[in-house]
Design a protein around this motif. Structure first.
Motif, PDB file in Angstrom:
ATOM      1  N   ALA A  51       0.841  -1.205   0.000  1.00  0.00           N
ATOM      2  CA  ALA A  51       0.000   0.000   0.000  1.00  0.00           C
ATOM      3  C   ALA A  51       0.874   1.252   0.000  1.00  0.00           C
ATOM      4  CB  ALA A  51      -0.932  -0.003   1.209  1.00  0.00           C
ATOM      5  N   PHE A  52       1.943   1.224   0.785  1.00  0.00           N
ATOM      6  CA  PHE A  52       2.873   2.350   0.804  1.00  0.00           C
ATOM      7  C   PHE A  52       3.501   2.558  -0.570  1.00  0.00           C
ATOM      8  CE2 PHE A  52       7.111   4.176   1.382  1.00  0.00           C
ATOM      9  CZ  PHE A  52       6.761   5.376   1.977  1.00  0.00           C
ATOM     10  N   LEU A  53       3.842   1.469  -1.247  1.00  0.00           N
ATOM     11  CA  LEU A  53       4.395   1.556  -2.592  1.00  0.00           C
ATOM     12  C   LEU A  53       3.428   2.245  -3.551  1.00  0.00           C
ATOM     13  CD1 LEU A  53       6.279  -1.773  -3.161  1.00  0.00           C
ATOM     14  CD2 LEU A  53       7.027   0.437  -3.977  1.00  0.00           C
ATOM     15  N   LEU A  54       2.148   1.929  -3.431  1.00  0.00           N
ATOM     16  CA  LEU A  54       1.156   2.582  -4.294  1.00  0.00           C
ATOM     17  C   LEU A  54       1.083   4.079  -4.021  1.00  0.00           C
ATOM     18  CD1 LEU A  54      -1.749  -0.024  -4.292  1.00  0.00           C
ATOM     19  CD2 LEU A  54      -0.192   0.527  -6.178  1.00  0.00           C
ATOM     20  N   ILE A  55       1.077   4.441  -2.755  1.00  0.00           N
ATOM     21  CA  ILE A  55       1.019   5.858  -2.386  1.00  0.00           C
ATOM     22  C   ILE A  55       2.289   6.579  -2.846  1.00  0.00           C
ATOM     23  CG2 ILE A  55       0.997   7.458  -0.427  1.00  0.00           C
ATOM     24  CD1 ILE A  55      -0.769   5.283   1.005  1.00  0.00           C
ATOM     25  N   PHE A  56       3.441   5.963  -2.614  1.00  0.00           N
ATOM     26  CA  PHE A  56       4.700   6.556  -3.035  1.00  0.00           C
ATOM     27  C   PHE A  56       4.743   6.725  -4.553  1.00  0.00           C
ATOM     28  CE2 PHE A  56       9.062   6.135  -4.557  1.00  0.00           C
ATOM     29  CZ  PHE A  56       9.651   7.197  -3.900  1.00  0.00           C
ATOM     30  N   THR A  57       4.250   5.734  -5.271  1.00  0.00           N
ATOM     31  CA  THR A  57       4.245   5.794  -6.733  1.00  0.00           C
ATOM     32  C   THR A  57       3.377   6.948  -7.223  1.00  0.00           C
ATOM     33  OG1 THR A  57       4.681   3.434  -6.903  1.00  0.00           O
ATOM     34  CG2 THR A  57       3.713   4.502  -8.830  1.00  0.00           C
ATOM     35  N   ALA A  58       2.207   7.125  -6.631  1.00  0.00           N
ATOM     36  CA  ALA A  58       1.352   8.250  -7.014  1.00  0.00           C
ATOM     37  C   ALA A  58       2.064   9.573  -6.751  1.00  0.00           C
ATOM     38  CB  ALA A  58       0.036   8.194  -6.247  1.00  0.00           C
ATOM     39  N   TRP A  59       2.748   9.657  -5.610  1.00  0.00           N
ATOM     40  CA  TRP A  59       3.470  10.878  -5.267  1.00  0.00           C
ATOM     41  C   TRP A  59       4.590  11.160  -6.262  1.00  0.00           C
ATOM     42  CZ3 TRP A  59       8.645  11.319  -3.731  1.00  0.00           C
ATOM     43  CH2 TRP A  59       9.022  12.595  -3.345  1.00  0.00           C
ATOM     44  N   ILE A  60       5.357  10.126  -6.619  1.00  0.00           N
ATOM     45  CA  ILE A  60       6.505  10.353  -7.495  1.00  0.00           C
ATOM     46  C   ILE A  60       6.074  10.665  -8.922  1.00  0.00           C
ATOM     47  CG2 ILE A  60       7.076   7.992  -8.219  1.00  0.00           C
ATOM     48  CD1 ILE A  60       9.488  10.775  -7.123  1.00  0.00           C
ATOM     49  N   VAL A  61       4.981  10.084  -9.377  1.00  0.00           N
ATOM     50  CA  VAL A  61       4.480  10.421 -10.717  1.00  0.00           C
ATOM     51  C   VAL A  61       4.137  11.909 -10.764  1.00  0.00           C
ATOM     52  CG1 VAL A  61       2.558  10.098 -12.326  1.00  0.00           C
ATOM     53  CG2 VAL A  61       3.700   8.107 -11.348  1.00  0.00           C
ATOM     54  N   ARG A  62       3.460  12.388  -9.746  1.00  0.00           N
ATOM     55  CA  ARG A  62       3.097  13.812  -9.695  1.00  0.00           C
ATOM     56  C   ARG A  62       4.340  14.696  -9.580  1.00  0.00           C
ATOM     57  NH1 ARG A  62       1.786  18.122  -6.355  1.00  0.00           N
ATOM     58  NH2 ARG A  62       0.014  19.331  -7.098  1.00  0.00           N
ATOM     59  N   ALA A  63       5.283  14.286  -8.748  1.00  0.00           N
ATOM     60  CA  ALA A  63       6.497  15.084  -8.550  1.00  0.00           C
ATOM     61  C   ALA A  63       7.317  15.179  -9.836  1.00  0.00           C
ATOM     62  CB  ALA A  63       7.339  14.493  -7.419  1.00  0.00           C
ATOM     63  N   VAL A  64       7.460  14.075 -10.545  1.00  0.00           N
ATOM     64  CA  VAL A  64       8.210  14.094 -11.813  1.00  0.00           C
ATOM     65  C   VAL A  64       7.471  14.939 -12.832  1.00  0.00           C
ATOM     66  CG1 VAL A  64       8.952  12.667 -13.764  1.00  0.00           C
ATOM     67  CG2 VAL A  64       9.452  11.943 -11.434  1.00  0.00           C
ATOM     68  N   TRP A  65       6.154  14.814 -12.864  1.00  0.00           N
ATOM     69  CA  TRP A  65       5.372  15.596 -13.821  1.00  0.00           C
ATOM     70  C   TRP A  65       5.569  17.094 -13.595  1.00  0.00           C
ATOM     71  CZ3 TRP A  65       3.055  12.829 -17.584  1.00  0.00           C
ATOM     72  CH2 TRP A  65       2.312  13.555 -18.516  1.00  0.00           C
ATOM     73  N   LEU A  66       5.581  17.512 -12.340  1.00  0.00           N
ATOM     74  CA  LEU A  66       5.761  18.934 -12.033  1.00  0.00           C
ATOM     75  C   LEU A  66       7.188  19.406 -12.295  1.00  0.00           C
ATOM     76  CD1 LEU A  66       3.722  19.290  -8.718  1.00  0.00           C
ATOM     77  CD2 LEU A  66       3.100  20.118 -10.996  1.00  0.00           C
ATOM     78  N   ALA A  67       8.164  18.530 -12.084  1.00  0.00           N
ATOM     79  CA  ALA A  67       9.562  18.927 -12.268  1.00  0.00           C
ATOM     80  C   ALA A  67      10.033  18.780 -13.710  1.00  0.00           C
ATOM     81  CB  ALA A  67      10.457  18.095 -11.349  1.00  0.00           C
ATOM     82  N   ALA A  68       9.285  18.102 -14.549  1.00  0.00           N
ATOM     83  CA  ALA A  68       9.716  17.830 -15.928  1.00  0.00           C
ATOM     84  C   ALA A  68      10.069  19.087 -16.726  1.00  0.00           C
ATOM     85  CB  ALA A  68       8.664  17.009 -16.654  1.00  0.00           C
ATOM     86  N   PRO A  69       9.341  20.183 -16.617  1.00  0.00           N
ATOM     87  CA  PRO A  69       9.718  21.374 -17.385  1.00  0.00           C
ATOM     88  C   PRO A  69      11.081  21.955 -17.008  1.00  0.00           C
ATOM     89  CG  PRO A  69       7.443  21.547 -16.659  1.00  0.00           C
ATOM     90  CD  PRO A  69       8.043  20.362 -15.963  1.00  0.00           C
ATOM     91  N   ASN A  70      11.651  21.522 -15.899  1.00  0.00           N
ATOM     92  CA  ASN A  70      12.943  22.046 -15.458  1.00  0.00           C
ATOM     93  C   ASN A  70      14.129  21.321 -16.075  1.00  0.00           C
ATOM     94  OD1 ASN A  70      11.454  23.724 -13.807  1.00  0.00           O
ATOM     95  ND2 ASN A  70      11.557  22.324 -12.085  1.00  0.00           N
ATOM     96  N   ALA A  71      13.875  20.374 -16.951  1.00  0.00           N
ATOM     97  CA  ALA A  71      14.965  19.628 -17.583  1.00  0.00           C
ATOM     98  C   ALA A  71      15.764  20.548 -18.504  1.00  0.00           C
ATOM     99  CB  ALA A  71      14.412  18.458 -18.376  1.00  0.00           C
ATOM    100  N   VAL A  72      17.048  20.265 -18.600  1.00  0.00           N
ATOM    101  CA  VAL A  72      17.919  21.045 -19.474  1.00  0.00           C
ATOM    102  C   VAL A  72      17.494  20.868 -20.930  1.00  0.00           C
ATOM    103  CG1 VAL A  72      20.305  21.315 -20.255  1.00  0.00           C
ATOM    104  CG2 VAL A  72      19.823  20.850 -17.846  1.00  0.00           C
ATOM    105  N   ASP A  73      17.178  19.655 -21.289  1.00  0.00           N
ATOM    106  CA  ASP A  73      16.741  19.328 -22.642  1.00  0.00           C
ATOM    107  C   ASP A  73      15.280  18.883 -22.569  1.00  0.00           C
ATOM    108  OD1 ASP A  73      16.276  18.279 -25.164  1.00  0.00           O
ATOM    109  OD2 ASP A  73      18.196  17.237 -25.272  1.00  0.00           O
TER     110      ASP A  73
END
Length: 106
Positions: A51-73
């Motif tokens: 269950a923790f893995l599911l919650i963590f996965t949801a969190w990381i998908v959102r975090a990567v999505w928000l940080a994606a525009p900050n990529a160099v390329d």
């Protein structure tokens, strides 16, 4: 922890969110889960970890999505989003199928 440290900030570098908050912890959590299952740990503990893995996965998908525009390329942002979503789908499916196999969770 501040929101910047947690990766929720849209200003966080993509590499940090993807690798340090996503890939490494996810693999460690899966390794711990599989070790617990192999050792015959209590079913409730394994299910809590899943269950923790599911919650963590949801969190990381959102975090990567928000940080994606900050990529160099820009290509890195697209690849990071795609890989993270694929990892999320994989995690959901693995947890679902593990729940269907009760003999694995003994």
């Amino acid at each position: 922890m501040t929101t910047r440290m947690m990766g929720w900030s849209e200003r966080a570098p993509l590499w940090r969110v993807f690798w340090l908050y996503g890939v490494i912890p996810s693999n460690l959590l899966w390794a711990i889960t599989l070790a617990m299952m192999s050792a015959g740990s209590h079913t409730t503990l394994v299910r809590i970890l899943l269950a923790f893995l599911l919650i963590f996965t949801a969190w990381i998908v959102r975090a990567v999505w928000l940080a994606a525009p900050n990529a160099v390329d820009h290509r890195y942002s697209t690849v990071a989003r795609a890989l993270t979503v694929a990892w999320g789908i994989n995690t959901v499916l693995l947890v679902f199928f593990l729940q269907l196999q009760p003999q694995l969770l003994r």
